[in-house]
Design an enzyme around this catalytic site. Structure first.
Site, PDB file in Angstrom:
ATOM      1  N   ASP A   1      -0.036   5.083   1.014  1.00 33.86           N
ATOM      2  CA  ASP A   1      -0.321   5.963   2.148  1.00 33.86           C
ATOM      3  C   ASP A   1      -0.553   5.073   3.379  1.00 33.86           C
ATOM      4  O   ASP A   1      -1.336   4.414   3.441  1.00 33.86           O
ATOM      5  CB  ASP A   1      -1.684   6.745   1.872  1.00 33.86           C
ATOM      6  CG  ASP A   1      -1.598   7.621   0.441  1.00 33.86           C
ATOM      7  OD1 ASP A   1      -0.555   8.279   0.258  1.00 33.86           O
ATOM      8  OD2 ASP A   1      -2.491   7.518  -0.446  1.00 33.86           O
TER       9      ASP A   1
ATOM     10  N   ASP B   1       0.825  -1.090   0.042  1.00 35.60           N
ATOM     11  CA  ASP B   1      -0.111   0.008  -0.023  1.00 35.60           C
ATOM     12  C   ASP B   1       0.878   1.231   0.075  1.00 35.60           C
ATOM     13  O   ASP B   1       2.021   1.328   0.456  1.00 35.60           O
ATOM     14  CB  ASP B   1      -0.868  -0.218   1.346  1.00 35.60           C
ATOM     15  CG  ASP B   1      -1.781   1.214   1.335  1.00 35.60           C
ATOM     16  OD1 ASP B   1      -2.478   1.431   0.360  1.00 35.60           O
ATOM     17  OD2 ASP B   1      -1.905   1.852   2.358  1.00 35.60           O
TER      18      ASP B   1
ATOM     19  N   ASN C   1      -5.420   2.755  -3.486  1.00 37.76           N
ATOM     20  CA  ASN C   1      -6.745   3.517  -3.674  1.00 37.76           C
ATOM     21  C   ASN C   1      -6.454   5.069  -3.681  1.00 37.76           C
ATOM     22  O   ASN C   1      -5.857   5.513  -2.796  1.00 37.76           O
ATOM     23  CB  ASN C   1      -7.895   3.236  -2.828  1.00 37.76           C
ATOM     24  CG  ASN C   1      -8.331   1.564  -2.821  1.00 37.76           C
ATOM     25  OD1 ASN C   1      -7.891   1.067  -3.736  1.00 37.76           O
ATOM     26  ND2 ASN C   1      -8.973   1.409  -1.917  1.00 37.76           N
TER      27      ASN C   1
END
Length: 184
Positions: free
Chosen positions: A15, A13, A56
């Site tokens: 962030d 991921d 995302n």
């Protein structure tokens, strides 16, 4: 004819895992690496694992970040890691949010971006890892195979952390997560 062996990947991921989460990062100069993230990625590189970012980015759907700003921050991320001897092999992002753009298959915990990466790089999901600070970052281990490792941060919801403790691996730091992956 024998197929070449499929590769291992650490799906990371962005962030809250590789960089601090400033919520809708639009300015590349505001990018701040998480402690020792470069060392963790370099350890993956040195062990022959692919380091693939899957993120995302609903700020695009919300109109808070443009695609160009996202691409500029992605380039800055690659540069910051490369300057420290670490290589990000690829980055995949979902620019959607169901409230603004409707449902999609690329928003985590969906698997479309992971499947694209597997097709692009010949990845064996069962020999791969999914690392992030939220449940949606690690759930792919249950659907695709491999190991999911949550690295919680203060903003990780308590209920997600409790579920991760039951269903996945939980590590205190990204480096600890990478060490667990490489030892497994």
């Amino acid at each position: 004819m024998n197929e070449p062996p499929k590769r291992r990947a650490a799906f990371l991921d962005r962030d809250g895992t590789l960089i601090t989460d400033v919520h809708y990062l639009a300015d590349p100069e505001s990018l701040v690496m998480m402690p020792n993230a470069d060392l963790a990625v370099r350890a993956l590189n040195d062990a022959g694992w692919l380091a693939i970012v899957v993120t995302n980015q609903s700020g695009i759907a919300r109109g808070l970040v443009t695609e160009e700003q996202y691409q500029a921050t992605a380039q800055r991320l690659r540069e910051v890691f490369a300057a420290r001897g670490a290589r990000i092999d690829a980055m995949y992002h979902c620019p959607h949010h169901p409230d603004f753009t409707g449902p999609c298959e690329c928003r985590k915990p969906g698997t479309l971006l992971f499947r694209r990466a597997a097709a692009d790089f010949g990845i064996d999901f069962r020999r791969s890892a999914y690392i992030g600070d939220r449940l949606r970052d690690v759930q792919q281990a249950q659907t695709l195979g491999g190991v999911g490792i949550m690295v919680p941060v203060p903003s990780t919801p308590a209920d997600e952390l409790e579920r991760a403790k039951r269903e996945f691996v939980v590590a205190d730091t990204l480096m600890e997560a990478v060490r667990a992956v490489l030892a497994g």
